[in-house]
Design an enzyme around this catalytic site. Structure first.
Site, PDB file in Angstrom:
ATOM      1  CB  CYS A 172       5.302  -3.001 -16.018  1.00 50.60           C
ATOM      2  SG  CYS A 172       4.515  -1.781 -17.044  1.00 50.60           S
ATOM      3  NE  ARG A 218       3.181  -7.600  -8.709  1.00 54.44           N
ATOM      4  CZ  ARG A 218       2.793  -7.348  -7.465  1.00 54.44           C
ATOM      5  NH1 ARG A 218       3.042  -8.208  -6.503  1.00 54.44           N
ATOM      6  NH2 ARG A 218       2.147  -6.223  -7.185  1.00 54.44           N
ATOM      7  NE  ARG A 219      -0.564  -5.611  -5.764  1.00 53.26           N
ATOM      8  CZ  ARG A 219      -0.751  -4.302  -5.917  1.00 53.26           C
ATOM      9  NH1 ARG A 219      -1.802  -3.844  -6.567  1.00 53.26           N
ATOM     10  NH2 ARG A 219       0.128  -3.447  -5.424  1.00 53.26           N
ATOM     11  CB  SER A 252      -3.158   9.810  -9.511  1.00 50.07           C
ATOM     12  OG  SER A 252      -1.806   9.542  -9.175  1.00 50.07           O
ATOM     13  CB  THR A 299      -5.804  -7.256  -7.210  1.00 48.91           C
ATOM     14  OG1 THR A 299      -4.574  -6.841  -7.819  1.00 48.91           O
ATOM     15  CG2 THR A 299      -6.106  -8.680  -7.636  1.00 48.91           C
ATOM     16  CE  LYS A 313       3.087  -0.269  -8.686  1.00 50.08           C
ATOM     17  NZ  LYS A 313       2.282  -1.055  -7.718  1.00 50.08           N
ATOM     18  CG  ASP A 314       3.558   2.786 -13.094  1.00 47.42           C
ATOM     19  OD1 ASP A 314       3.079   1.654 -12.891  1.00 47.42           O
ATOM     20  OD2 ASP A 314       3.155   3.812 -12.511  1.00 47.42           O
ATOM     21  CB  SER A 374      -1.772  -6.604  -9.990  1.00 45.85           C
ATOM     22  OG  SER A 374      -0.622  -7.417 -10.029  1.00 45.85           O
ATOM     23  NE  ARG A 431      -6.882   0.308  -7.838  1.00 56.13           N
ATOM     24  CZ  ARG A 431      -6.128  -0.496  -8.571  1.00 56.13           C
ATOM     25  NH1 ARG A 431      -5.621  -1.582  -8.044  1.00 56.13           N
ATOM     26  NH2 ARG A 431      -5.878  -0.221  -9.831  1.00 56.13           N
ATOM     27  NE  ARG A 433      -7.062   0.906 -14.599  1.00 57.23           N
ATOM     28  CZ  ARG A 433      -6.774   1.804 -15.517  1.00 57.23           C
ATOM     29  NH1 ARG A 433      -7.098   1.568 -16.783  1.00 57.23           N
ATOM     30  NH2 ARG A 433      -6.153   2.913 -15.224  1.00 57.23           N
ATOM     31  N   GLY A 434      -8.914   1.892 -10.829  1.00 59.84           N
ATOM     32  CA  GLY A 434      -9.260   3.087 -10.071  1.00 59.84           C
ATOM     33  C   GLY A 434      -8.182   3.480  -9.097  1.00 59.84           C
TER      34      GLY A 434
END
Length: 319
Positions: free
Chosen positions: A244, A129-130, A13, A125, A81-82, A127, A157, A151-152
């Site tokens: 995660c 979490r978000r 990426s 999002t 974080k991954d 996530s 995004r 996703r993306g």
């Protein structure tokens, strides 16, 4: 160490290539050796499923670790974080460089801030979490929003916003900064509104555990303050037995007077994605001086959160 080029494994990426390129330049300066990027495709890059569906844990990491173990690359750079919280014995986390801004940000139409979005605003999002924290904030402050799973990559995004499909998307400040697009941010979300993912904004540099020379060289990039902070955050995540992609936020920061650091504060949050139920706690103590002390800080806060019902808010827990 020889003058032969070091092989740095990276995802393909734009963001991964940018941050790996920055690490490569630093490692080359430290070691005096050229560094070549080896592009590796991970399952998380090819799957079109949402991260929560494919488990999240390790989907961007496994292929890089396999290449390390097979000797196809010398070291790898991950977004911390991954990384799964369990560290394989055969691999060493050789360096955690200075952390970028850990906050989440909004990129919105008409340069709006989160609290200025129109009623019924669609916010993208991927996530949980978000999603949980945005919905909880909106519920508590009379905002009317709809969170939309996406996703993306960053381009994809932001294009949702530019094309009018969404009113806003949530991204990590660190990622936008590393690819030179921080000026597109319309609002920086306070960590009091949305706690970041454990380790967000930090990088992890891994190599084989038996390569002492390379571990020592990569160790020049390590930032002790960042490492102790993310160790506490990831200890919390591990003690909650959450992957995660779980709706868990955590941030460890230093508290002090002027230039004198006195304590470390660790904050954690777990919530249902609709924002109706949240467990959010913090603990403050002396700045950990060892790995074990940082781990203990995370476990202590996780125990308090579990005592208040955190386990029931995470859906299936990823062991």
């Amino acid at each position: 160490m020889s003058s032969k080029a070091l092989r740095l494994g990276t995802r393909r990426s734009k963001l991964a290539m940018a941050q790996s390129g920055q690490v490569a330049d630093t490692v080359s300066r430290v070691t005096g050796r050229p560094v070549e990027l080896v592009e590796i495709t991970t399952y998380g890059d090819t799957s079109r499923e949402h991260l929560a569906q494919i488990g999240g844990t390790g989907v961007f990491v496994t292929a890089l670790r396999e290449a390390l173990l097979l000797g196809e690359i010398d070291f790898a750079v991950h977004s911390l974080k991954d990384l799964p919280t369990g560290q394989p014995e055969e691999l060493a986390l050789a360096a955690v460089p200075v952390r970028e801004d850990p906050r989440d940000v909004i990129v919105a139409r008409d340069a709006r801030k989160f609290t200025d979005l129109p009623r019924g605003a669609r916010i993208g999002t991927g996530s949980p979490r978000r999603t949980a924290q945005l919905n909880a904030y909106a519920r508590g402050h009379g905002l009317d929003i709809e969170t939309v799973p996406i996703r993306g990559n960053v381009d994809t995004r932001i294009r949702y916003v530019r094309d009018g499909e969404l009113d806003a998307v949530v991204l990590a400040a660190a990622g936008l900064s590393r690819i030179g697009r921080i000026d597109e941010v319309t609002d920086f979300l306070s960590v009091d509104t949305v706690l970041p993912a454990p380790g967000q904004g930090a990088l992890a540099i891994e190599c084989a555990a038996d390569n002492a020379d390379l571990i020592a060289a990569l160790g020049e990039l390590d930032d002790p303050v960042t490492r102790v902070a993310v160790t506490a955050e990831r200890s919390l995540l591990a003690a909650l037995e959450a992957g995660c992609s779980a709706p868990v936020g955590a941030l460890a920061d230093l508290l002090g007077d002027g230039h004198v650091v006195k304590e470390m504060r660790l904050r954690g949050v777990v919530g249902t994605t609709d924002g109706t139920r949240m467990v959010q706690l913090s603990t403050t103590g002396p700045v950990p001086e060892t790995y074990d002390q940082a781990m203990a800080l995370g476990r202590e806060l996780a125990a308090e959160m579990l005592a208040q019902g955190a386990a029931g808010l995470m859906g299936e827990r990823a062991l």
